[in-house]
Motif scaffolding. Structure first.
Motif, PDB file in Angstrom:
ATOM      1  N   LEU A 132       0.843  -1.198   0.000  1.00 33.76           N
ATOM      2  CA  LEU A 132       0.000   0.000   0.000  1.00 33.76           C
ATOM      3  C   LEU A 132       0.874   1.242   0.000  1.00 33.76           C
ATOM      4  N   PRO A 133       0.432   2.316  -0.656  1.00 33.84           N
ATOM      5  CA  PRO A 133       1.227   3.545  -0.660  1.00 33.84           C
ATOM      6  C   PRO A 133       1.382   4.083   0.757  1.00 33.84           C
ATOM      7  N   GLY A 134       2.565   4.599   1.046  1.00 30.61           N
ATOM      8  CA  GLY A 134       2.824   5.207   2.342  1.00 30.61           C
ATOM      9  C   GLY A 134       3.237   4.236   3.432  1.00 30.61           C
ATOM     10  N   LEU A 135       3.278   2.920   3.140  1.00 33.96           N
ATOM     11  CA  LEU A 135       3.752   1.952   4.124  1.00 33.96           C
ATOM     12  C   LEU A 135       5.258   2.145   4.276  1.00 33.96           C
ATOM     13  N   ILE A 136       5.703   2.344   5.494  1.00 33.07           N
ATOM     14  CA  ILE A 136       7.121   2.590   5.754  1.00 33.07           C
ATOM     15  C   ILE A 136       7.822   1.309   6.183  1.00 33.07           C
ATOM     16  N   ALA A 137       7.192   0.552   7.076  1.00 32.06           N
ATOM     17  CA  ALA A 137       7.814  -0.676   7.578  1.00 32.06           C
ATOM     18  C   ALA A 137       6.768  -1.538   8.256  1.00 32.06           C
ATOM     19  N   THR A 138       7.080  -2.811   8.365  1.00 34.33           N
ATOM     20  CA  THR A 138       6.303  -3.722   9.202  1.00 34.33           C
ATOM     21  C   THR A 138       7.292  -4.447  10.103  1.00 34.33           C
ATOM     22  N   LYS A 139       6.805  -4.893  11.231  1.00 35.49           N
ATOM     23  CA  LYS A 139       7.648  -5.659  12.150  1.00 35.49           C
ATOM     24  C   LYS A 139       6.769  -6.560  13.001  1.00 35.49           C
ATOM     25  N   ARG A 140       7.398  -7.522  13.605  1.00 39.37           N
ATOM     26  CA  ARG A 140       6.702  -8.382  14.557  1.00 39.37           C
ATOM     27  C   ARG A 140       6.585  -7.655  15.889  1.00 39.37           C
ATOM     28  N   THR A 141       5.483  -7.890  16.592  1.00 40.41           N
ATOM     29  CA  THR A 141       5.305  -7.311  17.923  1.00 40.41           C
ATOM     30  C   THR A 141       5.682  -8.365  18.955  1.00 40.41           C
TER      31      THR A 141
END
Length: 179
Positions: free
Chosen positions: A142-151
């Protein structure tokens, strides 16, 4: 709930603009302390027809937190991994804004997203959203997604993004925030 991560102390002028914005969007506006607001948001302000409520108002709490503004202990508890965040989003948050819906209907999820976008237009920052299982595939790309990570929960990732990301995500079929 969505969290807006902020890189610095929020200037008084920005708090005043936030207060104005929230007052404009709200049928009820109560400032519990500087930066903390108990609200009834008018859904029509975002072009949303509220079919669940006759009055079209949804209850929210918006809370600016961090050193010098309030809820410092909550901020510290929510931000134990500042170094991880710096690596992901480019800064270690010093302050945050929590945008909390006080109801859990589908309209509350959409309103939370759009209210967060409106607040980000005043405060800046990066949105931080925990994702439910299976949502990572929806937000990737998706536009504007900077990062994902596990919580801390091994199966639940978090997504960091701009206001553009939150808007794009909220338009996805079946959009729902983690409750």
């Amino acid at each position: 709930m969505l969290v807006i991560e902020l890189a610095e102390t929020v200037p008084v002028a920005v708090i005043e603009r936030l207060r104005e914005l929230l007052g404009t969007l709200s049928a009820r506006f109560e400032e519990k302390r500087v930066g903390e607001y108990d609200l009834l948001i008018r859904t029509e302000s975002f072009g949303i027809a509220d079919v669940d409520e006759v009055d079209g108002h949804r209850p929210f709490l918006v809370s600016l937190m961090g050193p010098g503004i309030g809820d410092e202990s909550i901020f510290r508890a929510e931000h134990p991994d500042e170094d991880d965040q710096k690596a992901l989003i480019g800064f270690a948050p010093t302050h945050a804004v929590d945008v909390i819906a006080l109801a859990n209907e589908p309209i509350d999820h959409i309103t939370t997203a759009l209210l967060t976008v409106a607040i980000m237009e005043v405060t800046g920052g990066i949105a931080n959203a925990e994702l439910a299982q299976g949502q990572r595939a929806i937000v990737d790309g998706l536009p504007g997604l900077i990062a994902t990570k596990r919580t801390d929960w091994p199966t639940l990732p978090a997504a960091y993004g701009s206001a553009e990301f939150i808007k794009a995500w909220s338009r996805q079929s079946g959009f729902r925030l983690l409750t």
